[in-house]
Design a protein around this motif. Sequence first.
Motif, mmCIF file in Angstrom:
data_model
loop_
_atom_site.group_PDB
_atom_site.id
_atom_site.type_symbol
_atom_site.label_atom_id
_atom_site.label_comp_id
_atom_site.label_asym_id
_atom_site.label_seq_id
_atom_site.Cartn_x
_atom_site.Cartn_y
_atom_site.Cartn_z
ATOM 1 N N THR A 1 0.864 -1.186 0.000
ATOM 2 C CA THR A 1 0.000 0.000 0.000
ATOM 3 C C THR A 1 0.896 1.231 0.000
ATOM 4 N N SER A 2 1.754 1.304 1.016
ATOM 5 C CA SER A 2 2.676 2.435 1.134
ATOM 6 C C SER A 2 3.896 1.979 1.933
ATOM 7 N N THR A 3 5.073 2.320 1.479
ATOM 8 C CA THR A 3 6.287 1.922 2.218
ATOM 9 C C THR A 3 6.281 2.557 3.606
ATOM 10 N N ARG B 1 9.085 21.916 -12.268
ATOM 11 C CA ARG B 1 8.188 20.762 -12.128
ATOM 12 C C ARG B 1 8.720 19.856 -11.025
ATOM 13 N N LYS B 2 7.793 19.215 -10.338
ATOM 14 C CA LYS B 2 8.199 18.411 -9.185
ATOM 15 C C LYS B 2 8.715 17.037 -9.625
ATOM 16 N N CYS B 3 9.907 16.676 -9.186
ATOM 17 C CA CYS B 3 10.436 15.341 -9.502
ATOM 18 C C CYS B 3 10.569 14.507 -8.226
ATOM 19 N N VAL C 1 5.881 -0.914 -6.601
ATOM 20 C CA VAL C 1 4.610 -0.202 -6.783
ATOM 21 C C VAL C 1 4.034 0.103 -5.411
ATOM 22 N N GLN C 2 3.391 1.247 -5.285
ATOM 23 C CA GLN C 2 2.592 1.525 -4.080
ATOM 24 C C GLN C 2 1.157 1.715 -4.545
ATOM 25 N N THR C 3 0.241 0.963 -3.944
ATOM 26 C CA THR C 3 -1.155 1.102 -4.365
ATOM 27 C C THR C 3 -1.837 2.260 -3.643
ATOM 28 N N ILE D 1 10.867 9.565 -5.676
ATOM 29 C CA ILE D 1 11.612 10.278 -6.734
ATOM 30 C C ILE D 1 11.239 9.694 -8.090
ATOM 31 N N ASN D 2 10.795 10.561 -8.996
ATOM 32 C CA ASN D 2 10.496 10.123 -10.367
ATOM 33 C C ASN D 2 11.809 10.044 -11.132
ATOM 34 N N LEU D 3 12.191 8.836 -11.515
ATOM 35 C CA LEU D 3 13.489 8.691 -12.180
ATOM 36 C C LEU D 3 13.341 8.541 -13.691
ATOM 37 N N GLY E 1 0.220 5.115 -2.219
ATOM 38 C CA GLY E 1 1.316 6.015 -1.845
ATOM 39 C C GLY E 1 0.726 7.341 -1.396
ATOM 40 N N ARG E 2 1.297 7.912 -0.350
ATOM 41 C CA ARG E 2 0.723 9.126 0.228
ATOM 42 C C ARG E 2 1.731 10.253 0.350
ATOM 43 N N GLY E 3 1.248 11.470 0.143
ATOM 44 C CA GLY E 3 2.041 12.656 0.415
ATOM 45 C C GLY E 3 1.629 13.214 1.765
ATOM 46 N N ARG E 4 1.901 14.488 1.968
ATOM 47 C CA ARG E 4 1.484 15.102 3.222
ATOM 48 C C ARG E 4 -0.036 15.272 3.205
ATOM 49 N N PHE E 5 -0.599 15.386 4.382
ATOM 50 C CA PHE E 5 -2.052 15.568 4.533
ATOM 51 C C PHE E 5 -2.845 14.508 3.764
ATOM 52 N N ASN E 6 -2.271 13.304 3.680
ATOM 53 C CA ASN E 6 -2.956 12.178 3.043
ATOM 54 C C ASN E 6 -3.238 12.378 1.550
ATOM 55 N N ARG E 7 -2.524 13.291 0.909
ATOM 56 C CA ARG E 7 -2.690 13.444 -0.542
ATOM 57 C C ARG E 7 -2.111 12.215 -1.223
ATOM 58 N N SER E 8 -2.600 11.905 -2.425
ATOM 59 C CA SER E 8 -2.081 10.672 -3.040
ATOM 60 C C SER E 8 -0.751 10.933 -3.755
ATOM 61 N N TRP E 9 0.077 9.907 -3.770
ATOM 62 C CA TRP E 9 1.392 9.993 -4.429
ATOM 63 C C TRP E 9 1.434 8.957 -5.544
ATOM 64 N N ASP E 10 1.605 9.405 -6.754
ATOM 65 C CA ASP E 10 1.618 8.532 -7.926
ATOM 66 C C ASP E 10 2.893 7.672 -7.920
ATOM 67 N N SER E 11 2.729 6.348 -7.817
ATOM 68 C CA SER E 11 3.897 5.465 -7.630
ATOM 69 C C SER E 11 3.879 4.312 -8.630
HETATM 70 C C1 BT5 Z 1 4.958 14.882 -0.882
HETATM 71 O O1 BT5 Z 1 3.735 15.266 -0.380
HETATM 72 O O2 BT5 Z 1 5.504 15.402 -1.792
HETATM 73 C C2 BT5 Z 1 5.533 13.659 -0.192
HETATM 74 C C3 BT5 Z 1 5.568 12.466 -1.094
HETATM 75 C C4 BT5 Z 1 6.178 11.262 -0.419
HETATM 76 C C5 BT5 Z 1 6.082 10.028 -1.240
HETATM 77 C C6 BT5 Z 1 6.861 8.887 -0.645
HETATM 78 S S1 BT5 Z 1 7.007 7.545 -1.726
HETATM 79 C C7 BT5 Z 1 7.613 6.530 -0.478
HETATM 80 C C8 BT5 Z 1 6.821 6.875 0.763
HETATM 81 N N1 BT5 Z 1 5.598 6.109 0.826
HETATM 82 C C9 BT5 Z 1 4.510 6.888 0.747
HETATM 83 O O3 BT5 Z 1 3.327 6.488 0.779
HETATM 84 N N2 BT5 Z 1 4.890 8.171 0.647
HETATM 85 C C10 BT5 Z 1 6.324 8.315 0.655
HETATM 86 P P1 BT5 Z 1 2.992 16.605 -0.791
HETATM 87 O O4 BT5 Z 1 3.910 17.770 -0.589
HETATM 88 O O5 BT5 Z 1 1.729 16.586 -0.016
HETATM 89 O O6 BT5 Z 1 2.717 16.474 -2.323
HETATM 90 C C11 BT5 Z 1 1.699 15.658 -2.828
HETATM 91 C C12 BT5 Z 1 1.296 16.223 -4.184
HETATM 92 O O7 BT5 Z 1 2.344 15.964 -5.140
HETATM 93 C C13 BT5 Z 1 0.061 15.558 -4.780
HETATM 94 O O8 BT5 Z 1 -1.111 16.192 -4.342
HETATM 95 C C14 BT5 Z 1 0.277 15.739 -6.286
HETATM 96 O O9 BT5 Z 1 -0.125 17.025 -6.701
HETATM 97 C C15 BT5 Z 1 1.791 15.698 -6.415
HETATM 98 N N3 BT5 Z 1 2.251 14.360 -6.834
HETATM 99 C C16 BT5 Z 1 1.718 13.133 -6.593
HETATM 100 N N4 BT5 Z 1 2.465 12.161 -7.112
HETATM 101 C C17 BT5 Z 1 3.510 12.771 -7.721
HETATM 102 C C18 BT5 Z 1 4.636 12.317 -8.443
HETATM 103 N N5 BT5 Z 1 4.900 11.006 -8.638
HETATM 104 N N6 BT5 Z 1 5.496 13.244 -8.931
HETATM 105 C C19 BT5 Z 1 5.305 14.567 -8.731
HETATM 106 N N7 BT5 Z 1 4.256 15.059 -8.062
HETATM 107 C C20 BT5 Z 1 3.371 14.180 -7.548
#
Ligand code: BT5
Length: 323
Positions: A92-94, A186-188, A115-117, A211-213, A119-129
């Motif tokens: 689900t998420s590392t 652009r965010k990498c 793969v992360q099914t 990190i998008n590689l 993946g989360r960013g801050r504030f529970n936003r989704s992270w494309d993995s």
């Molecule tokens: C972040 O949150 O940027 C933190 C991301 C952390 C991801 C890693 S992956 C390994 C580990 N396991 C997890 O589940 N998470 C960590 P934030 O600043 O809230 O940014 C999230 C926003 O970035 C989203 O709302 C999108 O707009 C954008 N985003 C999502 N996936 C992206 C991607 N692959 N590349 C660039 N931007 C992305």
Amino acid sequence: MAKYKGDILELLYHNRSTYLSGQTIAERLAISRTAVWKTIELLKQQGFRVHSVQNKGYQLTGFPEEWDQDMMALIIKQSSYFKRRFVYKEVTSTQLVAKEKLLEIDEPFIVISEVQTAGRGRFNRSWDSQGTKGLWMTAVFRRDVPLQKMMSFNLFLSLAIAKTIRRMSGAEAKIKWPNDIYIDDRKCCGFLTEISGEAALIQNIICGIGINLNHEASDFQQDLAVKATSLKAATGHPVNRYQFLEELLIEIEAAFRQFLVLDFKDIKDEYGQYSNIWQRKLRYTEGTTVVEGVAVEILDDGRLVVQDEKGTLHHFMSADIEI
Ligand code: BT5
């Protein structure tokens, strides 16, 4: 021949700028040449590219698309800090896996998934993995750290990641305070840091790094298409994921050690040079506070100072910045 795979891989990996003869490999490992040949065949079946030239030997020239357990073992073995690794095809998420492992393991460790099914960013936003294109990793640091020092952790870490990206891709990676890395606006890369411990003393730092590689620009869908990039999309050149990981671990270990003994002010000048927010009128949002203005300074404690049009100064602990 799987039992020799790790050893032969290690020899080939560390000598990948040259060729190693079957004889040399056999002698070094005290095994037969047939065993060497069979193991090389196995490596090829598993997606490694091994170039062989008569009278010269073997050279490792390519890696499987998906993370290979034995290669990962090799990379982590070189780390002087992280002692254990957990590599998955899908989670689900590392970050979630790391938090479970914390309860069983006392040492520093890393969790990586293809793969992360969820993946989360801050504030529970989704992270494309997506698989095979990026590095989705959680690094767990174990050390007693006073809570008030934690504010600067992301600043040290972002510098380490930006430096690794620059060195490994040649792209001009910039830091978007507090925890994003950008190339060409652009965010990498994004990362998030979670902590656990007792009231004023942190014991575990659980740092998730994405990190998008090797994404193509067309791999990013919907809103990401206009705001995300990868090292490959930005430079036109693919990145060797193992080498990248190896360098990243060296860099973040060094940054962690620096963080423990230095203050942010000691790296502030260098950090400032990597920052992409200076001299730009941007919109800063933290909770319900929204400010349009120009960043003027990062304080020694890591807070950002933004000046609005009226000249008023606003202090941010962490903010979303629209670029
Ligand atoms: C972040 O949150 O940027 C933190 C991301 C952390 C991801 C890693 S992956 C390994 C580990 N396991 C997890 O589940 N998470 C960590 P934030 O600043 O809230 O940014 C999230 C926003 O970035 C989203 O709302 C999108 O707009 C954008 N985003 C999502 N996936 C992206 C991607 N692959 N590349 C660039 N931007 C992305």
